[in-house]
Design a protein around this motif. Sequence first.
Motif, mmCIF file in Angstrom:
data_model
loop_
_atom_site.group_PDB
_atom_site.id
_atom_site.type_symbol
_atom_site.label_atom_id
_atom_site.label_comp_id
_atom_site.label_asym_id
_atom_site.label_seq_id
_atom_site.Cartn_x
_atom_site.Cartn_y
_atom_site.Cartn_z
ATOM 1 N N LEU A 129 0.839 -1.202 0.000
ATOM 2 C CA LEU A 129 0.000 0.000 0.000
ATOM 3 C C LEU A 129 0.872 1.250 0.000
ATOM 4 N N GLY A 130 1.943 1.218 0.788
ATOM 5 C CA GLY A 130 2.865 2.349 0.785
ATOM 6 C C GLY A 130 3.529 2.533 -0.557
ATOM 7 N N ARG A 131 3.978 1.434 -1.163
ATOM 8 C CA ARG A 131 4.624 1.529 -2.475
ATOM 9 C C ARG A 131 3.654 1.974 -3.557
ATOM 10 N N ALA A 132 2.366 1.781 -3.327
ATOM 11 C CA ALA A 132 1.349 2.250 -4.270
ATOM 12 C C ALA A 132 1.051 3.727 -4.102
ATOM 13 N N GLY A 133 1.655 4.350 -3.091
ATOM 14 C CA GLY A 133 1.454 5.779 -2.884
ATOM 15 C C GLY A 133 0.285 6.136 -2.005
ATOM 16 N N ARG A 149 9.071 -3.769 -6.191
ATOM 17 C CA ARG A 149 9.598 -3.539 -7.529
ATOM 18 C C ARG A 149 10.486 -2.300 -7.525
ATOM 19 N N PRO A 150 11.505 -2.300 -8.385
ATOM 20 C CA PRO A 150 12.489 -1.209 -8.360
ATOM 21 C C PRO A 150 11.848 0.175 -8.446
ATOM 22 N N ARG A 155 7.601 5.957 -3.341
ATOM 23 C CA ARG A 155 6.231 6.460 -3.151
ATOM 24 C C ARG A 155 5.789 6.410 -1.686
ATOM 25 N N ILE A 156 6.553 5.718 -0.843
ATOM 26 C CA ILE A 156 6.178 5.619 0.571
ATOM 27 C C ILE A 156 6.370 6.980 1.219
ATOM 28 N N ARG A 157 5.312 7.505 1.805
ATOM 29 C CA ARG A 157 5.327 8.870 2.327
ATOM 30 C C ARG A 157 5.179 8.929 3.842
ATOM 31 N N CYS A 158 5.514 7.836 4.522
ATOM 32 C CA CYS A 158 5.350 7.801 5.968
ATOM 33 C C CYS A 158 6.475 6.976 6.576
ATOM 34 N N GLU A 182 16.592 -1.131 0.194
ATOM 35 C CA GLU A 182 15.489 -0.559 -0.590
ATOM 36 C C GLU A 182 14.934 0.689 0.095
ATOM 37 N N MET A 183 14.704 0.589 1.396
ATOM 38 C CA MET A 183 14.154 1.718 2.135
ATOM 39 C C MET A 183 15.128 2.897 2.126
ATOM 40 N N GLN A 184 16.395 2.611 2.366
ATOM 41 C CA GLN A 184 17.394 3.682 2.433
ATOM 42 C C GLN A 184 17.558 4.364 1.081
ATOM 43 N N ASP A 185 17.646 3.575 0.020
ATOM 44 C CA ASP A 185 17.824 4.142 -1.314
ATOM 45 C C ASP A 185 16.638 5.011 -1.725
ATOM 46 N N ALA A 186 15.454 4.687 -1.197
ATOM 47 C CA ALA A 186 14.251 5.443 -1.544
ATOM 48 C C ALA A 186 14.057 6.670 -0.663
ATOM 49 N N GLY A 187 14.923 6.848 0.330
ATOM 50 C CA GLY A 187 14.776 8.002 1.213
ATOM 51 C C GLY A 187 13.649 7.873 2.209
#
Length: 241
Positions: A129-133, A149-150, A155-158, A182-187
């Motif tokens: 759900l988080g990755r779906a924005g 998925r890469p 898109r995770i905003r929390c 994955e989490m770190q690279d996505a900020g």
Amino acid sequence: MTTVETRSVAYAADGLTMTGHLALPSGTGRRPGVLVGPEGVGLSDVERRRAEALAELGYVALAFDLHGGRYLADPEEMLARCMPLLADPERMRDIGHAALDVLRAEPRTDPDRIAAVGYGTGGAIALELGRAGVGLRAIATVNGLITGRPGEAARIRCPVWAGVGSEDPIMPAAQREAFTAEMQDAGVDWRLVVYGGALHAFHHPPVEHAALPGVGHHPRHAQRAWRDVVGLLAECVPLTE
């Protein structure tokens, strides 16, 4: 003790009629909502009680269904359903969105203040759900450290909190490292708690039916993980704003 109202809620998802467990706190005003996702075996009294415990704290909580009202006690049957599901992000998102729609439709729920807490497969669905924005306020996943998925984790905003046992053979060190990378690279604002000596599903009380190898209850860490989840909710989805 706070009075809690509970009821079953039927809804459609994944081609099935799901039966969720909704727990409402006392009072009449709107409260933050929490989705509660079960382990791969499916919705049980464990998740129902957790939803009720959250309602006692003051949240509107929905423990959602995975298997159309069924509890898959046979490990082979559970794996036969869950492994394809875990490999299909869109199916996981559909199951999560359907439950989220039910929670948002409840008049007591503040639709702008919702968190997702999941265990195993339910945790993987919370992450999807988080990755779906989806605009969640917090995501907590225990044993469900599934990478996506890469690029989609951006898109995770929390904040994301993850818990895992150090001796979990289903979520070994390599899987933990892939998830945190994955989490770190996505900020993402993430944290991982590794509970020393714990196996997979360490949070889950012992069951009478056959369990998968590497699964075991750890009472002390189960209590600690619950306190960590409640602390995350208090930080990110406070009952008053």
